[in-house]
Design a protein around this motif. Sequence first.
Motif, mmCIF file in Angstrom:
data_model
loop_
_atom_site.group_PDB
_atom_site.id
_atom_site.type_symbol
_atom_site.label_atom_id
_atom_site.label_comp_id
_atom_site.label_asym_id
_atom_site.label_seq_id
_atom_site.Cartn_x
_atom_site.Cartn_y
_atom_site.Cartn_z
ATOM 1 N N ARG A 1 36.499 59.294 14.422
ATOM 2 C CA ARG A 1 37.154 58.659 15.556
ATOM 3 C C ARG A 1 38.386 57.969 14.972
ATOM 4 O O ARG A 1 38.283 57.321 13.927
ATOM 5 N N SER B 1 42.087 55.834 21.551
ATOM 6 C CA SER B 1 41.156 56.434 20.583
ATOM 7 C C SER B 1 41.052 57.935 20.777
ATOM 8 O O SER B 1 41.009 58.426 21.908
ATOM 9 N N LEU C 1 36.511 57.343 24.749
ATOM 10 C CA LEU C 1 37.689 57.960 24.119
ATOM 11 C C LEU C 1 38.801 58.204 25.140
ATOM 12 O O LEU C 1 38.550 58.403 26.328
#
Length: 258
Positions: free
Chosen positions: A132, A139, A160
């Motif tokens: 990540r 992200s 995300l």
Amino acid sequence: MLRFRSLGSGSTGNATLVEATSGGRTSRLLIDCGFGLRQLDARLARAGLAACDIDAVFVTHEHGDHIGCAHALSRRERLQVWMSEGTWLATGGRDFEGRLGLARDGADIEVGDIVVQPFTVPHDAREPLQLRCTDGARSLGVLTDLGHATPHVLARLMGLDALLIEFNHDSDMLAGSAYPPFLKLRVGGNYGHLSNAAAAAIARAVHHGGLRHVLAAHLSEQNNRPEIVRRAMAEALGAGEDEMLTANAAEGSPWLDL
Ligand SMILES: [Zn+2]
Ligand SMILES: [Zn+2]
């Protein structure tokens, strides 16, 4: 701003660029460099960059389509390379002249303004990690080469803004392929690669209103087709098939802004 671009993805080679820009400073991480040096240079040039523009390389695991020219690139460009100790040992513990960083699950790494958060995945390599990446505001998840989703993997992919995820094979195409039985078992097994259905289930599980891009990657040339992948993605994400993005072996993908 965070953006990313696949330089090419498939069983013959994988590389992904992640770029963070803030306050006039740009940081660039290359995730995997599964090509020869000359190929990598050509692919970087198509993205408007040269190897000297990269700040660090992260190698997810020792398979040739990911580690590729990491050692030669590090020596030529005096580049920092990160990988797990298991990955390093699996490739013979080569001398990186002080520029090797050992990565592990749960230990964040800073590459300029990019924070890299590696996590363990089930795959038939010694100590594979996937990532990540965040610039503090956005992200990106990078998830190739795993046999199945674990609770740990899913937990690392929540919230995300973008996800690059392996859609390796169509299970029926793999079963009917000319692959020898041992290879079918390996690819389709719990420590092999994600089927379209398994990848779609992960995409569905981590989908939320803020997920701007899902890029399908590591498609098998023999046992998959982009249109099948797009259909599976569209079903999982509740969007149109023509909006779905797939990275290919030759060209990768365009830049995607988060
Ligand atoms: Zn691979
Ligand atoms: Zn692999």
